[in-house]
Design a protein around this motif. Structure first.
Motif, PDB file in Angstrom:
ATOM      1  N   UNK A 123       0.820  -1.198   0.000  1.00 48.90           N
ATOM      2  CA  UNK A 123       0.000   0.000   0.000  1.00 48.90           C
ATOM      3  C   UNK A 123       0.861   1.259   0.000  1.00 48.90           C
ATOM      4  N   UNK A 124       0.238   2.373  -0.367  1.00 50.98           N
ATOM      5  CA  UNK A 124       0.914   3.649  -0.254  1.00 50.98           C
ATOM      6  C   UNK A 124       1.167   3.929   1.222  1.00 50.98           C
ATOM      7  N   UNK A 125       2.352   4.408   1.527  1.00 51.56           N
ATOM      8  CA  UNK A 125       2.713   4.696   2.907  1.00 51.56           C
ATOM      9  C   UNK A 125       1.879   5.863   3.427  1.00 51.56           C
ATOM     10  N   UNK A 126       1.202   5.651   4.559  1.00 51.16           N
ATOM     11  CA  UNK A 126       0.486   6.726   5.229  1.00 51.16           C
ATOM     12  C   UNK A 126       1.058   6.974   6.625  1.00 51.16           C
ATOM     13  N   UNK A 127       1.868   6.035   7.118  1.00 49.95           N
ATOM     14  CA  UNK A 127       2.496   6.217   8.410  1.00 49.95           C
ATOM     15  C   UNK A 127       1.646   5.734   9.567  1.00 49.95           C
ATOM     16  N   UNK A 128       2.300   5.484  10.678  1.00 48.48           N
ATOM     17  CA  UNK A 128       1.597   5.176  11.917  1.00 48.48           C
ATOM     18  C   UNK A 128       1.021   6.476  12.493  1.00 48.48           C
ATOM     19  N   UNK A 129       0.089   6.386  13.446  1.00 49.61           N
ATOM     20  CA  UNK A 129      -0.531   7.605  13.990  1.00 49.61           C
ATOM     21  C   UNK A 129       0.470   8.670  14.432  1.00 49.61           C
ATOM     22  N   UNK A 130       1.564   8.262  15.085  1.00 55.57           N
ATOM     23  CA  UNK A 130       2.523   9.267  15.553  1.00 55.57           C
ATOM     24  C   UNK A 130       3.206   9.972  14.390  1.00 55.57           C
ATOM     25  N   UNK A 131       3.438   9.261  13.293  1.00 52.39           N
ATOM     26  CA  UNK A 131       4.088   9.876  12.134  1.00 52.39           C
ATOM     27  C   UNK A 131       3.149  10.874  11.456  1.00 52.39           C
ATOM     28  N   UNK A 132       1.881  10.503  11.337  1.00 50.40           N
ATOM     29  CA  UNK A 132       0.920  11.433  10.745  1.00 50.40           C
ATOM     30  C   UNK A 132       0.749  12.667  11.633  1.00 50.40           C
ATOM     31  N   UNK A 133       0.721  12.459  12.949  1.00 46.92           N
ATOM     32  CA  UNK A 133       0.607  13.596  13.873  1.00 46.92           C
ATOM     33  C   UNK A 133       1.775  14.550  13.713  1.00 46.92           C
ATOM     34  N   UNK A 134       2.977  14.000  13.544  1.00 54.28           N
ATOM     35  CA  UNK A 134       4.150  14.857  13.439  1.00 54.28           C
ATOM     36  C   UNK A 134       4.165  15.625  12.119  1.00 54.28           C
ATOM     37  N   UNK A 135       3.592  15.068  11.068  1.00 49.88           N
ATOM     38  CA  UNK A 135       3.476  15.817   9.812  1.00 49.88           C
ATOM     39  C   UNK A 135       2.659  17.087  10.042  1.00 49.88           C
ATOM     40  N   UNK A 136       1.534  16.946  10.733  1.00 41.34           N
ATOM     41  CA  UNK A 136       0.704  18.109  11.045  1.00 41.34           C
ATOM     42  C   UNK A 136       1.398  19.036  12.042  1.00 41.34           C
TER      43      UNK A 136
END
Length: 417
Positions: A123-136
């Motif tokens: 799948x396309x990488x979307x990251x774990x919750x902590x990684x997505x949080x850090x993007x924001x």
């Protein structure tokens, strides 16, 4: 929150300007363009028009395409922030955010990854919750630097939301820093009542860090410290996702070093306000154990069913051959075929955990609070201890708007990916 839909190419004048990013990545996946030497040449040509220190990030972005776009845009955005290319950093993080949000849409790749027939890494990488949080989080810092306090608040709210959401379950968010920063941005925007509501949420989520912290300081310096969390796969089928704090000595923040004359900032004391590693290794305060255990259980069951069915079918066929019982022979053949099919299903099921990692994140976030904003950009560095060595990290980003100012530094370079 209004997300920018302008392509990264338009923001930085790249060759992507002629077409959407999705089409751009797709053109390298068919026919002759699959050849490594052609991809490498294209990647180098694409990167040539960008800052020298960021060219490796652009080369990887080109070569790996949409499957790793979120990861590579996030890495690029953080590195660009560190090097002071702020419009580029904002555009890159916006591209990552647009793709992160697509996980909730009817995305064929996301659905394919959820099936039992494809590895998570497909799948396309979307990251774990902590990684997505850090993007924001980083996008929110850029909004603060620009004085856009309303969009900063929205970014930090999104960071807090993504801390609680995985693809399979919903958890209680405990990333108190994000609500605190949403409150601080709101305070800088002049809405004290709403700001206090965010502060109360932060204190409820993370009492140890925010019980005594207020929103009254108009100048914040945030510091990323330490190595990024690391991922690993374990279990019989490599289906268990393990996340741990990065290895090696931690970076202990000591204080601020003033170089341009005394301003009083050197007396400020740091406080750790978030542990990225804690957010990475927990969901709502509970330890992360197995993400793909359902797929692993399915595979194990299919393997066992296949073994038993093949054994029973073979025995039945042998007995039927000795007795001449044609009905038993037919039944034995059917059972054996079921066993072979179950074995094939087990082999087709690929439950491996996705261990692709945003490796330039930090281990923790520290904060200095100042009761005033210097008239000009302060000439300060962050003092920190790494093992037996004391080092200094420069203030790599600063912004002052209205009554508030924000500073940001890192103890480890985001260029070391």
């Amino acid at each position: 929150m209004t997300l920018r839909t302008t392509m990264l190419a338009i923001a930085v004048g790249s060759v992507m300007a002629a077409q959407p990013a999705s089409a751009f990545f797709g053109t390298k996946k068919t026919g002759e363009e699959d050849k490594p030497e052609i991809v490498l040449t294209g990647a180098r040509q694409y990167a040539e028009s960008h800052p020298v220190e960021l060219r490796p990030f652009f080369e990887v972005l080109w070569a790996e395409g949409e499957r790793n776009a979120v990861l590579n845009f996030s890495r690029l955005g953080l590195a660009a922030m560190e090097r002071g290319h702020l419009p580029l950093a904002a555009a890159a993080l916006d591209e990552a955010i647009l793709r992160i949000e697509s996980i909730y849409a009817n995305d064929p790749n996301a659905e394919k990854a959820k099936s039992l027939w494809n590895a998570e890494k497909v799948k396309d990488f979307k990251g774990e919750p902590y990684e997505r949080s850090m993007t924001y989080y980083y996008r929110g810092l850029l909004y603060l630097q620009a004085g856009d306090y309303q969009n900063a608040r929205a970014a930090f709210q999104s960071a807090e939301r993504h801390d609680s959401v995985s693809e399979k379950e919903q958890f209680q968010s405990d990333f108190g820093l994000m609500n605190y920063l949403a409150g601080w941005a709101t305070r800088c925007d002049g809405d004290r009542s709403r700001a206090d509501d965010f502060l109360e949420k932060a204190r409820a989520q993370d009492t140890s860090n925010f019980a005594s912290i207020t929103l009254d300081s108009p100048f914040l310096i945030l510091v990323d410290a330490g190595p990024a969390p690391v991922k690993s796969a374990s279990g019989q089928h490599k289906e268990l996702l393990g996340i741990a704090a990065g290895g090696g000595p931690t970076d202990e923040i000591r204080g601020l070093q003033e170089s341009g004359g005394p301003t009083g900032l050197g007396t400020l004391q740091p406080q750790q306000v978030a542990s990225v590693s804690y957010q990475a290794t927990t969901r709502g305060g509970r330890q992360v154990q197995a993400i793909l255990d359902g797929k692993a259980q399915f595979q194990s069951t299919a393997e066992e069913v296949g073994k038993v069915a093949i054994g029973v079918g073979t025995t039945t066929l042998m007995t039927a051959g000795q007795t001449g019982d044609r009905d038993a022979a037919t039944a034995g053949a059917v059972i054996a075929l079921i066993g072979l099919f179950s074995k094939a299903v087990a082999e087709a099921t690929t439950p491996e955990a996705d261990v692709r990692t945003w490796d330039t994140l930090s281990d923790a976030i520290h904060m200095f609070q100042a009761g005033y904003v210097p008239v000009t950009r302060p000439d300060v560095t962050v003092r920190y201890q790494n093992g037996d060595i004391e080092k200094q990290a420069p203030l790599t980003m600063y912004g002052k708007h209205g009554r508030c100012a924000i500073g940001w530094a890192r103890t480890r370079s985001a260029l070391d990916s």
